[in-house]
Design an enzyme around this catalytic site. Structure first.
Site, mmCIF file in Angstrom:
data_model
loop_
_atom_site.group_PDB
_atom_site.id
_atom_site.type_symbol
_atom_site.label_atom_id
_atom_site.label_comp_id
_atom_site.label_asym_id
_atom_site.label_seq_id
_atom_site.Cartn_x
_atom_site.Cartn_y
_atom_site.Cartn_z
ATOM 1 C CG HIS A 84 68.388 39.529 45.285
ATOM 2 N ND1 HIS A 84 69.746 39.410 45.241
ATOM 3 C CD2 HIS A 84 68.020 39.223 46.553
ATOM 4 C CE1 HIS A 84 70.204 39.063 46.430
ATOM 5 N NE2 HIS A 84 69.186 38.932 47.253
ATOM 6 N NE ARG A 94 72.129 35.114 46.596
ATOM 7 C CZ ARG A 94 71.834 35.450 47.840
ATOM 8 N NH1 ARG A 94 72.147 36.630 48.303
ATOM 9 N NH2 ARG A 94 71.207 34.604 48.630
ATOM 10 C CB SER A 112 72.448 40.811 49.078
ATOM 11 O OG SER A 112 72.005 40.997 50.406
ATOM 12 C CG PHE A 121 67.275 48.166 44.092
ATOM 13 C CD1 PHE A 121 65.886 48.236 44.150
ATOM 14 C CD2 PHE A 121 67.937 47.530 45.127
ATOM 15 C CE1 PHE A 121 65.173 47.681 45.204
ATOM 16 C CE2 PHE A 121 67.227 46.978 46.194
ATOM 17 C CZ PHE A 121 65.848 47.045 46.230
ATOM 18 C CD GLU A 128 70.507 51.855 44.438
ATOM 19 O OE1 GLU A 128 70.030 53.014 44.460
ATOM 20 O OE2 GLU A 128 70.450 51.084 45.419
#
Lengths: 281, 309
Positions: free
Chosen positions: B104, B6, B33, B79, B54
């Protein structure tokens, strides 16, 4: 193209009503009710309001239209055909294998529809993205969208209303085709939306409430929307499902059933009669 | 140990933004994040904070793509997968040039537990006919992949780690879309690994060398399109094929490889290392990797038992 008069727009919408019914008859299934409720609005957009060019359909900086209630697509195909994007008879392949005229809009097979829709609540977000791109490009283009009242029950619609309101997207104008019915019955009984105008206003939108079958009201609302500089506009249009064909009007079985040959002939006769009455007026 | 992929994404998109003015980045309240934050500070006019929405973010990105932009939308992979219908109709079916950045991934995120872990994302995304499904092994590959994605046409999903991963590539590495990246030769077995498990598998194989085992390693950065030729070639060379991924063993790389092997009638036997059809849970990343056998020791143990049987 010279801008047509109000009477010419009405005649044009009626012409498209006939093509919608012919398409649906040939297909043997599809959605007449919601196509007929939306056709006056879509006619006003493509014949009066939008900066588009059928000879150069994907030209840079064009105004765009997203049909969020994808099942109303016969109304869009009929309008595009009469506006010169393709021949009216081509649309009679609606819903047939290999046709670009899919049962719901498909931008890969037919790019001028701008977005692929049919899963309700999604097209309005695409319209927001197009409006944001217009903002970045600073090109004065405008984005139009048409959604259904039943569709407004989808959560994604309210995400988009919140977002476009906060982004003050004044180049976005959405019509809510409020024909009062959805598949399982009356919108007010299935999942009531009221007080709709207040709800949308509270999401920081400019809301205009009109009769969605009165051409002069549609055009006046579009003029007002263009002059708002700090908010997106929602035009809540009261419409009649099946408008223009007396035996279909507000009879909800016509949500997703195509006419038989006799029903088609009866409807075409009525629409022809309406047209000649209008011509006299 | 190299940095989390990331972070590689965050570095790369902020750098690419200088040259490619069509890049737009969208985030749904997770920019700290997903690491899209550096882009947001450098190019605030091309960064959109979409709030915790989203589905709307995915639709907006499609609209931007239809107008010629190159949108990268960021959230946790879990998500994004959760808004699968918006992805399938608005992005996939419409062939929108959208880059879905899912961070993630897997149980490697640790303490936050199952609801935040993408464990089904590869399986879902690869059922969309035109979706490129990519997962870099390390920092160098993630950055090369980001550069590739500027030119790629059509939708793409890129799967990234929260946690640091072992570097397996050198600076002269050339990313080849859709091709297996052969890292180690071997004669007893081969591991097809993806994502952060590539580094863990590399170390496990090194450990087993001293015990006389010769195991190859191919990094599958492209889960779709999948390098079928590479799979078939190895199936003719070795008796055992092992896949390794921090994802459910159903439908991800393991599932995709199983489909190819079965259709080929290939002789090699498959074993799938991954999360074995169970939900994730809270725990340190180390404890979870140990429990599921995804750490170096666990992978070495599995490889040894598969090859010796």
């Amino acid at each position: 193209m010279n801008k047509p008069s109000i009477n010419e727009l009405k005649q044009q919408a009626n012409e498209s009503r006939k093509l919608i019914l012919k398409m649906l008859y040939e297909a043997g299934n599809g959605h007449p009710g919601g196509s007929l409720s939306a056709i006056d609005i879509i006619t006003a957009l493509f014949f009066h309001e939008m900066n588009v060019d059928p000879k150069n359909p994907l030209k840079e900086g064009r105004d765009r239209f997203v049909l969020s209630k994808g099942h109303g697509v016969p109304a869009l195909y009929a309008t595009l055909a009469h506006r010169g994007y393709f021949k009216p008879e081509e649309t009679l392949t609606l819903r047939k294998l290999g046709s670009v005229f899919q049962g719901h809009p498909d931008r890969v097979r037919l790019p001028i529809v701008e977005a692929s829709t049919g899963s309700l609540g999604q097209g309005i977000s695409v319209a927001q993205g197009l409006a944001m791109a217009g903002r970045i490009n600073n090109d004065n283009s405008r984005v139009y969208c048409l959604m259904g009242d039943g569709e407004t029950q989808e959560g994604q619609v309210w995400e988009c209303l919140m977002s476009a309101g906060n982004y003050k997207l004044s180049n976005l104008c959405v019509f809510l085709d409020s024909n009062k019915y959805q598949i399982d019955g009356k919108v007010s009984e299935v999942m009531d939306l009221e007080p709709l105008v207040q709800k949308i206003e509270s999401f920081k939108w400019n809301v205009i409430h009109i009769d969605g079958h009165k051409m002069d009201q549609i055009i006046a609302a579009l003029d007002k929307a263009r002059n708002v500089t700090d908010k997106p506009t929602m035009i809540v249009a009261d419409t009649i499902k099946g408008k223009g064909v007396s035996f279909m009007e507000s009879v909800n079985k016509w949500h997703g059933v195509s006419p038989t040959k006799e029903e088609l002939d009866k409807a075409l006769q009525e629409l022809d009669q309406n047209q000649s009455n209008q011509a006299v007026n | 140990m190299g940095q989390a992929t990331r972070n590689s994404f965050g570095d790369a998109v902020a750098k690419l933004g200088e040259e490619f003015k069509e890049i737009i980045v969208l985030d749904a309240d997770l920019s700290k994040s997903t690491k899209s934050e550096s882009f947001s500070k450098k190019f605030p006019e091309r960064f959109f904070q979409m709030g915790i929405q989203e589905a709307n973010m995915i639709g907006v990105a499609a609209g931007l793509a239809f107008a010629g932009k190159i949108p990268f939308l960021c959230s946790f992979g879990a998500f994004l997968t959760g808004r699968f219908d918006t992805i399938r109709v608005t992005v996939g079916y419409a062939d929108a040039n959208v880059r879905l950045v899912g961070t993630h991934s897997g149980i490697g995120i640790g303490e936050d537990g199952y609801s935040q872990m993408a464990l089904e994302d590869l399986a879902c995304m690869r059922t969309l006919p035109n979706m490129a499904v990519l997962q870099p092994a390390d920092d160098i590959e993630a950055k090369a992949m980001m550069r590739y994605l500027i030119d790629h046409k059509g939708p793409a999903y890129i799967r990234l780690t929260r946690q640091n991963v072992i570097d397996v590539h050198k600076s002269d590495y050339k990313f080849q879309f859709g091709k297996g990246d052969e890292i180690l030769a071997g004669t007893d077995a081969v591991v097809f690994a993806t994502g952060g498990l590539t580094g863990n598998t590399f170390e496990a194989i090194q450990k087993l060398k001293s015990e006389g085992l010769s195991i190859g390693l191919v990094n599958f950065h492209s889960i779709k399109p999948l390098d079928k030729e590479c799979i078939v070639k190895w199936s003719q060379k070795v008796k055992h094929i092992i896949t390794a991924e921090d994802h459910n063993i159903l439908g991800g790389l393991g599932g995709a490889v199983a489909e190819v092997l079965a259709e080929q009638g290939a002789g090699a036997k498959l074993y799938r290392i991954g999360v074995r059809d169970t939900y994730g849970e809270s725990g340190t990343p180390e404890a979870l990797y140990e429990k599921h056998g995804l750490d170096v020791t666990g992978i070495a143990r599995t490889l040894k038992s598969v090859v010796k049987n």
